[in-house]
Design a protein around this motif. Structure first.
Motif, PDB file in Angstrom:
ATOM      1  N   ASN A   1      36.165  37.633  29.823  1.00  0.00           N
ATOM      2  CA  ASN A   1      36.057  36.182  29.725  1.00  0.00           C
ATOM      3  C   ASN A   1      37.472  35.629  29.747  1.00  0.00           C
ATOM      4  OD1 ASN A   1      35.839  33.479  28.837  1.00  0.00           O
ATOM      5  ND2 ASN A   1      33.972  33.942  27.709  1.00  0.00           N
ATOM      6  N   LEU A   2      37.795  34.851  30.763  1.00  0.00           N
ATOM      7  CA  LEU A   2      39.171  34.390  30.959  1.00  0.00           C
ATOM      8  C   LEU A   2      39.755  33.744  29.713  1.00  0.00           C
ATOM      9  CD1 LEU A   2      41.550  33.847  32.941  1.00  0.00           C
ATOM     10  CD2 LEU A   2      40.456  31.653  33.444  1.00  0.00           C
ATOM     11  N   LEU A   3      38.969  32.893  29.053  1.00  0.00           N
ATOM     12  CA  LEU A   3      39.497  32.158  27.908  1.00  0.00           C
ATOM     13  C   LEU A   3      39.641  33.035  26.668  1.00  0.00           C
ATOM     14  CD1 LEU A   3      37.720  28.704  28.270  1.00  0.00           C
ATOM     15  CD2 LEU A   3      39.948  29.441  29.132  1.00  0.00           C
ATOM     16  N   ASP A   4      39.086  34.251  26.698  1.00  0.00           N
ATOM     17  CA  ASP A   4      39.263  35.177  25.581  1.00  0.00           C
ATOM     18  C   ASP A   4      40.537  36.008  25.721  1.00  0.00           C
ATOM     19  OD1 ASP A   4      36.966  34.334  24.355  1.00  0.00           O
ATOM     20  OD2 ASP A   4      35.711  35.963  25.134  1.00  0.00           O
ATOM     21  N   LEU A   5      41.131  35.998  26.911  1.00  0.00           N
ATOM     22  CA  LEU A   5      42.372  36.735  27.134  1.00  0.00           C
ATOM     23  C   LEU A   5      43.546  35.986  26.519  1.00  0.00           C
ATOM     24  CD1 LEU A   5      41.854  37.639  30.913  1.00  0.00           C
ATOM     25  CD2 LEU A   5      41.546  39.171  28.962  1.00  0.00           C
ATOM     26  N   ASN A   6      44.541  36.737  26.039  1.00  0.00           N
ATOM     27  CA  ASN A   6      45.733  36.047  25.539  1.00  0.00           C
ATOM     28  C   ASN A   6      46.646  35.697  26.709  1.00  0.00           C
ATOM     29  OD1 ASN A   6      47.501  38.309  26.095  1.00  0.00           O
ATOM     30  ND2 ASN A   6      46.809  39.258  24.184  1.00  0.00           N
ATOM     31  N   ASP A   7      47.692  34.922  26.432  1.00  0.00           N
ATOM     32  CA  ASP A   7      48.546  34.409  27.501  1.00  0.00           C
ATOM     33  C   ASP A   7      49.212  35.523  28.296  1.00  0.00           C
ATOM     34  OD1 ASP A   7      47.858  31.880  26.704  1.00  0.00           O
ATOM     35  OD2 ASP A   7      49.701  31.510  25.577  1.00  0.00           O
ATOM     36  N   SER A   8      49.682  36.555  27.608  1.00  0.00           N
ATOM     37  CA  SER A   8      50.370  37.638  28.309  1.00  0.00           C
ATOM     38  C   SER A   8      49.410  38.432  29.187  1.00  0.00           C
ATOM     39  CB  SER A   8      51.067  38.564  27.310  1.00  0.00           C
ATOM     40  OG  SER A   8      50.133  39.174  26.425  1.00  0.00           O
TER      41      SER A   8
ATOM     42  N   ALA B   1      40.795  26.589  31.531  1.00  0.00           N
ATOM     43  CA  ALA B   1      41.124  27.676  32.460  1.00  0.00           C
ATOM     44  C   ALA B   1      42.251  27.252  33.393  1.00  0.00           C
ATOM     45  CB  ALA B   1      39.893  28.076  33.255  1.00  0.00           C
ATOM     46  N   THR B   2      42.172  26.031  33.905  1.00  0.00           N
ATOM     47  CA  THR B   2      43.218  25.529  34.801  1.00  0.00           C
ATOM     48  C   THR B   2      44.555  25.447  34.087  1.00  0.00           C
ATOM     49  OG1 THR B   2      41.604  24.265  36.102  1.00  0.00           O
ATOM     50  CG2 THR B   2      43.906  23.567  36.232  1.00  0.00           C
ATOM     51  N   ARG B   3      44.536  24.926  32.878  1.00  0.00           N
ATOM     52  CA  ARG B   3      45.782  24.794  32.118  1.00  0.00           C
ATOM     53  C   ARG B   3      46.392  26.161  31.820  1.00  0.00           C
ATOM     54  NH1 ARG B   3      43.787  22.200  28.242  1.00  0.00           N
ATOM     55  NH2 ARG B   3      44.369  20.095  28.876  1.00  0.00           N
ATOM     56  N   ARG B   4      45.577  27.103  31.415  1.00  0.00           N
ATOM     57  CA  ARG B   4      46.107  28.415  31.035  1.00  0.00           C
ATOM     58  C   ARG B   4      46.573  29.213  32.250  1.00  0.00           C
ATOM     59  NH1 ARG B   4      43.069  31.868  26.829  1.00  0.00           N
ATOM     60  NH2 ARG B   4      45.156  32.750  26.794  1.00  0.00           N
ATOM     61  N   LEU B   5      45.850  29.101  33.357  1.00  0.00           N
ATOM     62  CA  LEU B   5      46.269  29.809  34.568  1.00  0.00           C
ATOM     63  C   LEU B   5      47.580  29.241  35.102  1.00  0.00           C
ATOM     64  CD1 LEU B   5      42.802  30.215  36.287  1.00  0.00           C
ATOM     65  CD2 LEU B   5      44.296  32.097  35.583  1.00  0.00           C
ATOM     66  N   CYS B   6      47.717  27.928  35.062  1.00  0.00           N
ATOM     67  CA  CYS B   6      48.973  27.316  35.513  1.00  0.00           C
ATOM     68  C   CYS B   6      50.134  27.718  34.602  1.00  0.00           C
ATOM     69  CB  CYS B   6      48.829  25.800  35.575  1.00  0.00           C
ATOM     70  SG  CYS B   6      47.817  25.210  36.958  1.00  0.00           S
ATOM     71  N   SER B   7      49.887  27.779  33.312  1.00  0.00           N
ATOM     72  CA  SER B   7      50.930  28.239  32.383  1.00  0.00           C
ATOM     73  C   SER B   7      51.318  29.685  32.678  1.00  0.00           C
ATOM     74  CB  SER B   7      50.440  28.117  30.929  1.00  0.00           C
ATOM     75  OG  SER B   7      50.230  26.767  30.582  1.00  0.00           O
ATOM     76  N   ALA B   8      50.327  30.508  33.026  1.00  0.00           N
ATOM     77  CA  ALA B   8      50.605  31.908  33.350  1.00  0.00           C
ATOM     78  C   ALA B   8      51.417  32.024  34.634  1.00  0.00           C
ATOM     79  CB  ALA B   8      49.290  32.679  33.475  1.00  0.00           C
ATOM     80  N   ILE B   9      51.115  31.183  35.611  1.00  0.00           N
ATOM     81  CA  ILE B   9      51.907  31.185  36.840  1.00  0.00           C
ATOM     82  C   ILE B   9      53.369  30.909  36.515  1.00  0.00           C
ATOM     83  CG2 ILE B   9      52.354  29.948  39.003  1.00  0.00           C
ATOM     84  CD1 ILE B   9      49.322  29.444  39.197  1.00  0.00           C
TER      85      ILE B   9
END
Length: 233
Positions: free
Chosen positions: A45-52, A88-96
């Motif tokens: 689940n994408l939102l269960d993953l941590n940032d790293s 999901a969009t916010r976290r994926l963009c932060s990961a990029i």
């Protein structure tokens, strides 16, 4: 692994690209997709993953595509997470950004023709404005779609060094087995509420794949919110 996402995955694989997917369940994946050599599956689940973890999973990707949506059930519409697409969009963009890519990464978000591009003056009738206002009050998924697109428009904006984006807005989604002719517009050409068009999910997948794979298509629609309809006969 959803109704549109798995069609996009197949489109990309058929074009010879390496594809990495993050899915909650692999049960919905067709065997034809799961058997591709260039497909990597991360079951989470994408939102269960941590940032790293998210940053690690997307590291090295030239493009990210999100076909996330809320299940059409009472729990899916009114339950948690109400900001699935936005978060999901916010976290994926932060990961990029955390990965410090050497070149801009494409972010392609599937959205809806019922969501206006507020970077433009899009004509909406008074009656449609009333209905959209009610949808904002009554249906959390609509607000989620609006907020996700607004995050890309406003927070990422037009001049981000790490991310370029496009928000794909289909109208009434239908299922078809084959890609057919479709048209793409800067803004809706009809009312998404009172005169909705149709867009097949497989055509949405095809267009999203075109954005990812085709340089000219991307340059035409990047930083915009193109609306896609099936071509009327």
């Amino acid at each position: 692994s959803g109704a549109t996402g798995r069609l996009l995955v197949k489109q990309l694989l058929d074009r010879g690209h390496e594809v990495r997917i993050i899915v909650r369940s692999i049960e919905n994946l067709q065997e034809a997709i799961a058997s591709y050599d260039k497909l990597s599956v991360i079951q989470a689940n994408l939102l269960d993953l941590n940032d790293s973890e998210i940053a690690q999973h997307i590291n090295g990707c030239d493009a990210l595509a999100s076909c996330l949506g809320h299940n059409l059930s009472f729990k899916g519409i009114f339950g948690s997470p109400r900001r699935l697409v936005t978060n999901a969009t916010r976290r994926l963009c932060s990961a990029i950004k955390a990965n410090n890519p050497k070149k801009q990464v494409k972010y392609v978000l599937m959205n809806t023709a019922g969501n206006s591009n507020r970077d433009l003056i899009e004509h909406i009738s008074f009656n449609q404005k009333i209905v959209i206002g009610l949808l904002r009050l009554m249906l959390p998924p609509h607000v989620d779609n609006e907020n996700a697109a607004d995050f890309l428009r406003i927070q990422i904006g037009q001049n981000d060094e790490a991310i370029e984006w496009a928000v794909v807005r289909p109208d009434g989604l239908i299922d078809e087995t084959d890609v057919t002719e479709f048209t793409v517009h800067l803004s809706p050409t009809r009312s998404a509420i009172f005169n909705a068009g149709t867009t097949s999910r497989i055509n949405v997948g095809c267009f999203m794949a075109d954005l990812i794979c085709n340089h000219d298509t991307w340059n035409k629609w990047k930083k915009k919110m193109p609306v896609i309809y099936n071509k009327e006969s």
